[in-house]
Write a protein that holds these residues in place. Structure first.
Motif, PDB file in Angstrom:
ATOM      1  N   CYS A 112      -7.090  -1.980  -1.609  1.00 44.14           N
ATOM      2  CA  CYS A 112      -5.982  -2.020  -1.136  1.00 44.14           C
ATOM      3  C   CYS A 112      -5.853  -3.460  -0.948  1.00 44.14           C
ATOM      4  O   CYS A 112      -6.597  -4.171  -0.055  1.00 44.14           O
ATOM      5  N   ARG A 170      -3.543  -4.925   0.872  1.00 42.58           N
ATOM      6  CA  ARG A 170      -2.978  -5.028   2.385  1.00 42.58           C
ATOM      7  C   ARG A 170      -4.096  -5.474   3.358  1.00 42.58           C
ATOM      8  O   ARG A 170      -4.062  -6.234   4.202  1.00 42.58           O
ATOM      9  N   CYS A 171      -5.070  -4.148   3.366  1.00 39.82           N
ATOM     10  CA  CYS A 171      -5.917  -3.942   4.292  1.00 39.82           C
ATOM     11  C   CYS A 171      -7.228  -4.287   3.793  1.00 39.82           C
ATOM     12  O   CYS A 171      -8.328  -4.298   4.610  1.00 39.82           O
ATOM     13  N   CYS A 222      -2.789   0.941  -0.095  1.00 41.64           N
ATOM     14  CA  CYS A 222      -3.340   2.365   0.501  1.00 41.64           C
ATOM     15  C   CYS A 222      -2.183   3.156   1.026  1.00 41.64           C
ATOM     16  O   CYS A 222      -1.056   2.538   1.646  1.00 41.64           O
ATOM     17  N   CYS A 255      -1.309   1.911   4.620  1.00 39.31           N
ATOM     18  CA  CYS A 255      -0.687   0.727   4.805  1.00 39.31           C
ATOM     19  C   CYS A 255       0.817   0.823   4.289  1.00 39.31           C
ATOM     20  O   CYS A 255       1.829   0.350   4.943  1.00 39.31           O
TER      21      CYS A 255
HETATM   22 ZN    ZN Z   1      -4.559  -0.492   3.125  1.00 39.91          ZN
END
Ligand code: ZN
Ligand code: ZN
Length: 132
Positions: A83, A85-86, A123, A126
């Protein structure tokens, strides 16, 4: 004596990587290892990780967008979902279609030891957070 210590350090590091399902970075492994071996150095952790990777005991995963290498102790074939983002890096099963995969220009390949599949995106956690 020195050999025994090295073996112990390597065992502790390997246990940490195998016990984690988060594909820890060397820094995370170092923090965990210090609870068991307070005198271990970050350099020692790196040396052992490189050794275990070269031996084929561990896999080093380099995120395509940069950032720290992650380490994987799982010895069954699997793909990774990453992912953006995270930064979560999770194991996903290899698609069955991969087993019947045919490569072009196969004559260039003598033996395949690993097919590395890295799926990159965001994911579901997110995505849900972004939708709110
Ligand atoms: Zn994520
Ligand atoms: Zn993995």
């Amino acid at each position: 004596m020195k050999k025994t210590r090295n073996t112990r350090q390597r065992g502790v590091i390997l246990d940490i990587v195998r016990a984690s399902c988060e594909h820890p970075t060397a820094e995370t492994i170092y923090r965990e290892a210090r609870r068991v071996l307070p005198n271990i150095s970050l350099g020692t952790v790196y040396r052992n990780l490189n050794f275990l990777r070269d031996q084929g005991t561990l896999r080093e995963i380099r995120p395509s967008e940069g950032g720290s290498s992650r380490f994987d102790g799982m010895d069954t074939p699997h793909a990774h979902f990453h992912c953006l983002r995270c930064s979560a890096l999770v194991d996903i099963p290899l698609p069955p279609a991969l087993e019947s995969l045919r490569f072009e220009e196969e004559e260039k390949i003598s033996a395949v030891s690993l097919v590395d599949l890295h799926v990159i995106g965001s994911c579901s956690g997110c995505e849900a957070a972004a939708a709110n």
